[in-house]
Enzyme design. Structure first.
Site, short mmCIF file in Angstrom:
data_model
loop_
_atom_site.label_atom_id
_atom_site.label_comp_id
_atom_site.label_asym_id
_atom_site.label_seq_id
_atom_site.Cartn_x
_atom_site.Cartn_y
_atom_site.Cartn_z
N HIS A 8 43.58 39.25 41.27
CA HIS A 8 43.64 39.36 39.82
C HIS A 8 42.51 40.25 39.35
CE1 HIS A 8 43.92 38.27 35.59
NE2 HIS A 8 45.17 37.93 35.88
N ASP A 25 51.33 33.51 39.63
CA ASP A 25 52.68 33.84 40.09
C ASP A 25 52.98 33.34 41.49
OD1 ASP A 25 53.52 35.12 37.79
OD2 ASP A 25 52.41 36.92 38.31
N1 CMC Z 1 46.95 42.14 48.79
C1 CMC Z 1 46.13 42.90 49.55
N2 CMC Z 1 45.07 43.59 49.08
C2 CMC Z 1 44.83 43.52 47.77
C3 CMC Z 1 45.62 42.75 46.90
C4 CMC Z 1 46.71 42.04 47.46
N3 CMC Z 1 47.51 41.29 46.68
N4 CMC Z 1 45.14 42.85 45.64
C5 CMC Z 1 44.08 43.68 45.71
N5 CMC Z 1 43.90 44.08 47.00
C6 CMC Z 1 42.80 44.94 47.49
C7 CMC Z 1 43.08 46.41 47.24
O1 CMC Z 1 43.79 46.99 48.30
C8 CMC Z 1 41.68 46.94 47.08
O2 CMC Z 1 41.12 47.05 48.36
P1 CMC Z 1 39.99 48.17 48.69
O3 CMC Z 1 38.89 47.95 47.68
O4 CMC Z 1 39.57 47.82 50.07
O5 CMC Z 1 40.67 49.49 48.55
C9 CMC Z 1 40.95 45.80 46.36
O6 CMC Z 1 41.64 44.60 46.74
C10 CMC Z 1 40.94 45.91 44.85
O7 CMC Z 1 42.28 46.16 44.43
P2 CMC Z 1 42.62 46.75 43.00
O8 CMC Z 1 44.07 47.07 42.95
O9 CMC Z 1 41.65 47.82 42.63
O10 CMC Z 1 42.24 45.49 42.13
P3 CMC Z 1 42.71 45.22 40.67
O11 CMC Z 1 41.75 44.32 40.09
O12 CMC Z 1 43.00 46.50 39.97
O13 CMC Z 1 44.13 44.54 40.98
C11 CMC Z 1 46.07 43.27 40.93
C12 CMC Z 1 44.62 43.40 40.46
C13 CMC Z 1 46.65 41.99 40.32
C14 CMC Z 1 46.88 44.48 40.42
C15 CMC Z 1 46.12 43.23 42.48
O14 CMC Z 1 45.33 42.17 42.97
C16 CMC Z 1 47.55 43.14 43.02
O15 CMC Z 1 48.21 44.16 43.17
N6 CMC Z 1 48.04 41.89 43.31
C17 CMC Z 1 49.40 41.69 43.72
C18 CMC Z 1 50.33 41.67 42.51
C19 CMC Z 1 50.21 40.39 41.72
O16 CMC Z 1 50.24 39.29 42.27
N7 CMC Z 1 50.13 40.54 40.38
C20 CMC Z 1 50.10 39.40 39.48
C21 CMC Z 1 48.81 39.30 38.72
S1 CMC Z 1 48.72 37.72 37.88
C22 CMC Z 1 49.86 37.86 36.62
C23 CMC Z 1 49.30 38.55 35.45
O17 CMC Z 1 48.43 37.95 34.78
O18 CMC Z 1 49.70 39.72 35.21
#
Ligand code: CMC
Length: 426
Positions: free
Chosen positions: A304, A361
């Site tokens: 998240h 989720d």
């Molecule tokens: N599985 C594997 N690696 C992950 C994941 C994941 N679910 N989420 C983040 N990472 C890694 C990503 O690869 C990156 O790694 P590195 O720094 O080594 O390159 C690091 O963690 C940071 O990722 P980011 O995308 O920059 O982080 P963010 O804060 O922008 O992302 C997120 C938040 C929710 C988009 C992401 O965690 C994700 O894609 N999760 C899966 C989708 C999901 O479950 N979304 C629902 C969110 S809750 C509902 C809502 O409130 O919207």
């Protein structure tokens, strides 16, 4: 008094005030930055940018706190109903019994959808995604309900219409997609029970609303009701800042929520768990893929932007998941898989180092499956729950006398000025 922040640029020192929120959060007010320095800030994904001050929702990602108008979401999930929580978010305080009864009566009066709208539903191609349909139909409501004379009257009735009709519209979309007759709302049923009845009642098997499912739906929608400046809420605020009508702003929120990184994750989690199940339950392969930087695969339902400890909504949802499955004696193999996957991921260095925990989720899809909600409707369920938050946030920015048109800037990195070349000389 917080100190000012100083920026030294080209030998000159500029001072910017620090704004302190009611929970001690601090931010630098850079609203005059460009005017006095000529600089802008660059913050892809707005991870460090506060777009507004707000008194609706407080969350602390490090401590796993979520409160609506000051009240912890845990207390609301335990004791409140979705409609009471919606009232709280939109009006800023809990309703009295009379106020809540009045709102329920208004919901009943406004629960029907114009019969002409059924024609639209019937003409969407089979297999259209329900989120695309919902976004279009909410926008179309404006054509059925032209603007009223006074702004206050217009907003009050639009809020009631949106909250009441969205459940009728969502259920209608499901029934028509299955080729079944539409079931109309019943004034004797409460908000959540009414929705379940419109979804599942048939002349062959009249639907009996189970107390535990009604409670679970209230909890599900309360947990989704607001989440401060997330992707879809920011879309609602940004679109709303152009002074567009509320239907159009909410329609934009629905479109933004659809994506798998945001609201679409609940559908993506079930699809991922189903794929793992088809792969013989090999969840270790999914964990390895999620860690592999060359593979775009992510563990859906994990991570998240704000919660870096634990998503408090996920904790409540997990408990609810167990309660429902126990009460209904419903054995869902995907729940076992989800638990195993969570256990492995929580002990894995990659997930620990990246602060990746299950989000709301991860377990919500299993709760929705137990209710009988089809997978492609999961994000619609999230959207219905988020309506009160979107409305409250839209109202907050519309009522703010200092609110300006949302218009971020950019750092241009394209080609420098060059001459146009006529087509036959290229
Ligand atoms: N599985 C594997 N690696 C992950 C994941 C994941 N679910 N989420 C983040 N990472 C890694 C990503 O690869 C990156 O790694 P590195 O720094 O080594 O390159 C690091 O963690 C940071 O990722 P980011 O995308 O920059 O982080 P963010 O804060 O922008 O992302 C997120 C938040 C929710 C988009 C992401 O965690 C994700 O894609 N999760 C899966 C989708 C999901 O479950 N979304 C629902 C969110 S809750 C509902 C809502 O409130 O919207």
């Amino acid at each position: 008094m917080a100190e000012n922040v100083k920026i030294v640029y080209e030998g000159k020192t500029y001072e910017f005030p620090i704004i302190v929120g009611s929970e001690g959060e601090k931010g630098i007010d850079i609203s005059k930055l460009r005017q006095i320095t000529g600089l802008i800030t660059l913050d892809p994904g707005y991870a460090n940018t506060g777009s507004c001050t707000s008194s609706i929702t407080f969350m602390d990602g490090e401590k796993g706190i979520l409160r609506y108008r000051g009240i912890p979401v845990e207390q609301l999930a335990e004791h409140s109903s979705f409609i009471e929580t919606a009232y709280l978010l939109i009006n800023g305080r809990l309703p009295t019994r009379e106020e809540l009864d009045h709102v329920s009566a208004l919901f009943n009066d406004n629960s029907l959808v114009h019969e002409d709208m059924q024609i639209f539903y019937q003409n969407f191609p089979r297999g259209s995604h329900p989120m695309g349909i919902l976004s279009s139909m909410v926008n179309a409501l404006r054509s059925f309900y032209p603007e009223l004379q006074t702004i206050e009257e217009e907003i009050n009735i639009t809020v009631i219409r949106l909250l009441s009709k969205v459940r009728t519209m969502a259920a209608m979309s499901y029934r028509i997609s299955r080729g079944h007759k539409v079931v109309y709302p019943r004034p004797d049923l409460k908000y959540c029970a009414n929705f379940l009845n419109m979804m599942f009642d048939t002349p062959v098997k009249p639907y009996q609303v189970d107390d535990i499912l009604e409670k679970a739906l209230n909890v599900f929608w309360i947990l989704h009701a607001d989440h401060e400046q997330n992707c879809s809420t920011s879309a609602v605020r940004l679109v709303g800042s152009g002074r567009v009508n509320l239907y159009a702003a909410i329609s934009a929120g629905i479109a933004a929520l659809w994506g798998p990184l945001h609201g679409g994750a609940n559908q993506a989690v079930i699809e991922m768990l189903t794929d793992i199940q088809k792969d013989g339950g090999n969840y270790m392969r999914a964990v390895a893929r999620a860690k592999d930087k060359k593979d775009p695969f992510r563990l859906m339902g994990f991570g998240h932007r704000v919660y870096k400890a634990y998503d408090p909504r996920a904790r409540i949802m997990k408990k609810m998941c167990h309660r429902i499955l126990d009460k209904l004696s419903f054995d869902d193999p995907l729940l076992d898989l989800a638990k195993e996957l969570e256990e492995v991921a929580l002990k894995d260095d990659y997930f620990i180092d990246h602060n990746l925990y299950p989000n709301v989720d991860f377990y919500s899809g299993i709760v929705l499956r137990a209710m009988g909600i089809p997978t492609n409707m999961f994000t619609v369920m999230f959207a219905i729950g988020r309506f009160p938050g979107w409305i409250a946030q839209w109202k907050e920015c519309s009522d703010d006398p200092n609110w300006r048109l949302g218009r971020p800037r950019q750092i241009y990195i394209g080609p420098e000025k060059k001459q146009y070349i006529p087509i036959d000389q290229r």
